[in-house]
Write a protein that holds these residues in place. Structure first.
Motif, mmCIF file in Angstrom:
data_model
loop_
_atom_site.group_PDB
_atom_site.id
_atom_site.type_symbol
_atom_site.label_atom_id
_atom_site.label_comp_id
_atom_site.label_asym_id
_atom_site.label_seq_id
_atom_site.Cartn_x
_atom_site.Cartn_y
_atom_site.Cartn_z
ATOM 1 N N UNK A 107 0.802 -1.224 0.000
ATOM 2 C CA UNK A 107 0.000 0.000 0.000
ATOM 3 C C UNK A 107 0.835 1.274 0.000
ATOM 4 N N UNK A 108 2.002 1.255 0.650
ATOM 5 C CA UNK A 108 2.844 2.452 0.659
ATOM 6 C C UNK A 108 3.430 2.744 -0.713
ATOM 7 N N UNK A 109 3.558 1.719 -1.550
ATOM 8 C CA UNK A 109 4.058 1.907 -2.918
ATOM 9 C C UNK A 109 2.971 2.502 -3.802
ATOM 10 N N UNK A 110 1.755 2.000 -3.635
ATOM 11 C CA UNK A 110 0.652 2.422 -4.515
ATOM 12 C C UNK A 110 0.000 3.720 -4.051
ATOM 13 N N UNK A 111 0.061 4.001 -2.754
ATOM 14 C CA UNK A 111 -0.560 5.203 -2.213
ATOM 15 C C UNK A 111 0.312 5.750 -1.097
ATOM 16 N N UNK A 112 1.171 6.728 -1.384
ATOM 17 C CA UNK A 112 2.100 7.247 -0.370
ATOM 18 C C UNK A 112 1.423 7.738 0.909
ATOM 19 N N UNK A 113 0.140 8.077 0.827
ATOM 20 C CA UNK A 113 -0.577 8.548 2.009
ATOM 21 C C UNK A 113 -1.457 7.450 2.613
ATOM 22 N N UNK A 114 -1.048 6.190 2.444
ATOM 23 C CA UNK A 114 -1.875 5.064 2.892
ATOM 24 C C UNK A 114 -1.923 4.910 4.402
ATOM 25 N N UNK A 115 -1.054 5.598 5.127
ATOM 26 C CA UNK A 115 -1.137 5.561 6.582
ATOM 27 C C UNK A 115 0.079 4.942 7.235
ATOM 28 N N UNK A 116 0.117 5.031 8.549
ATOM 29 C CA UNK A 116 1.286 4.579 9.310
ATOM 30 C C UNK A 116 1.462 3.068 9.233
ATOM 31 N N UNK A 117 0.366 2.312 9.190
ATOM 32 C CA UNK A 117 0.482 0.860 9.091
ATOM 33 C C UNK A 117 1.171 0.461 7.796
#
Length: 410
Positions: free
Chosen positions: A42-52
């Motif tokens: 998720x951090x790759x696809x959406x940089x603002x995906x959250x702390x998790x």
């Protein structure tokens, strides 16, 4: 003479330590899941995906590939006798088998790169690691550990010096080798440079992982005492690597030496809401930039610095130690994950072929591609492994290497 299948099976059964270690498969399975996180998390696809998502990315990015490389060394050791390395005819057969596997992996890596797999393909680099490890198959674990330690420090420094002297160095960073690279002399030279010096997983900075794994694989990994020493060593190396980098940067002037680089990154960092130093540590594509020697003080994914090598080797050893214990006590519960590890080559290649389509089709939900890849692999491998044994590509590797050894070594 040529050995029959029955004679090979009997010979392997007679060698201590050839029973499969499920903990190694578990560790390799975790590396596969970490690879999914690095490629489709998720951090790759959406940089603002959250702390998790950011925490998950910190576990997978860089560490998964290094765990793979370390386990490559462990697998080489287990393939060639484990704690009692083979000699004579058996050792010659081992070397032929490893060399053939290297050729197959090299070609598979070139195919994936040629097809444009949306990831930094490691297989061709893997092949070179295998070939370079061949002369060290009979070396004692202590010597291998020293070699890994010396190379971990010297390799990045030599890489930095050589790349600083090469005109246009850095243009091949993050890449691998494809068939197109072989169409001209210039592109072929650049391709070899990627493999050896400044690609995604260059030999000059990645061999310490293989030597460390080879040393570990020569130990009695069924021993509780060995596992405990492995865990303690891993934790110590992780602390020394990460803590040493922090001290070098924040206490001994590393950040000041990096200031010109950080100043150039400051406008971009402000736009994305990042600290310039944090942003710099996210920009690794295989090697540390040659802008200043202070970049060798970083402990960041895919920078190939001494601190990254020490930290990630320690993490890999600690994970392996824990997986060896879990493989004994939670074998049934963790069987699907171990199956993914046992079929890791097949899973890796299939992922490279379908990754783009999965991300494109499901990328609007940033967690969904990761879940599909992870759960799909666990289910399919969990069914395949007990019913059919080796995966398709694992069968190819075994058949090609064994048959070639039968012909060549008599």
């Amino acid at each position: 003479m040529v050995l029959t299948e029955e004679e090979r099976s009997a010979a392997q059964a007679a060698v201590p330590g050839r029973t499969r270690l499920h903990g190694v498969d578990l560790a390799r399975g975790l590396a596969v899941l970490g690879m999914f996180v690095a490629h489709a998390g998720p951090a790759v696809l959406a940089p603002d995906a959250g702390s998790a998502a950011e925490f998950l990315a910190s576990l997978g990015n860089g560490h998964a590939s290094i765990l793979f490389a370390t386990l490559a060394g462990v697998s080489l050791a287990l393939l060639t006798g484990g704690s009692r390395p083979h000699e004579g005819l058996a050792l010659r057969r081992d070397r032929v088998r490893v060399a053939v596997r290297a050729v197959v992996l090299f070609l598979l890596g070139m195919v994936l790169t040629q097809l444009g797999a949306p990831m930094m393909v490691i297989l061709s680099f893997y092949a070179l690691y295998f070939l370079l490890a061949l002369p060290f198959l009979r070396v004692r674990p202590a010597v291998l550990a020293v070699l890994a330690a010396v190379w971990a420090v010297a390799g990045p420094v030599v890489s930095f010096v050589v790349r600083s002297a090469l005109p246009g160095s850095g243009s091949t960073a993050g890449g691998a080798l494809s068939f197109t690279d072989l169409t001209s002399w210039d592109t072929a030279v650049a391709g070899v440079q990627r493999l050896l010096l400044d690609g995604a997983y260059p030999v000059i900075t990645w061999m310490p992982f293989v030597f460390a794994g080879l040393a570990v694989g020569r130990l009695d990994l069924r021993s509780t005492a060995v596992r405990l020493r492995l865990l303690v060593t891993g934790v110590v190396l992780t602390v020394v690597g990460a803590g040493g980098s922090w001290l070098a940067l924040h206490v001994f002037g590393g950040v000041r030496a990096l200031q010109p680089v950080l100043d150039r990154l400051a406008p971009i960092a402000a736009q994305v809401g990042e600290d310039p130093l944090d942003l710099l540590q996210q920009l690794g594509f295989g090697v540390a930039p040659t802008t200043t020697p202070a970049t060798l003080l970083l402990n960041a994914p895919h920078t190939g610095t001494p601190f990254e090598i020490v930290t990630s080797t320690g993490a890999a050893l600690a994970v392996l130690a824990l997986c060896l214990v879990a493989g004994d006590h939670l074998r049934v519960l963790l069987a699907p994950l171990a199956a993914v590890g046992a079929l890791a080559l097949t899973v890796y290649v299939v992922q490279g072929l379908v990754l783009g389509a999965v991300v494109e089709g499901l990328g609007e939900q940033p967690w969904l591609p990761l879940l599909v890849l992870a759960l799909g692999s666990l289910v399919l491998c969990g069914v395949w492994r007990p019913l059919l044994g080796r995966g398709p590509l694992e069968r190819v590797l075994h058949w090609a290497s064994t048959r070639t050894a039968d012909v060549v070594v008599r």
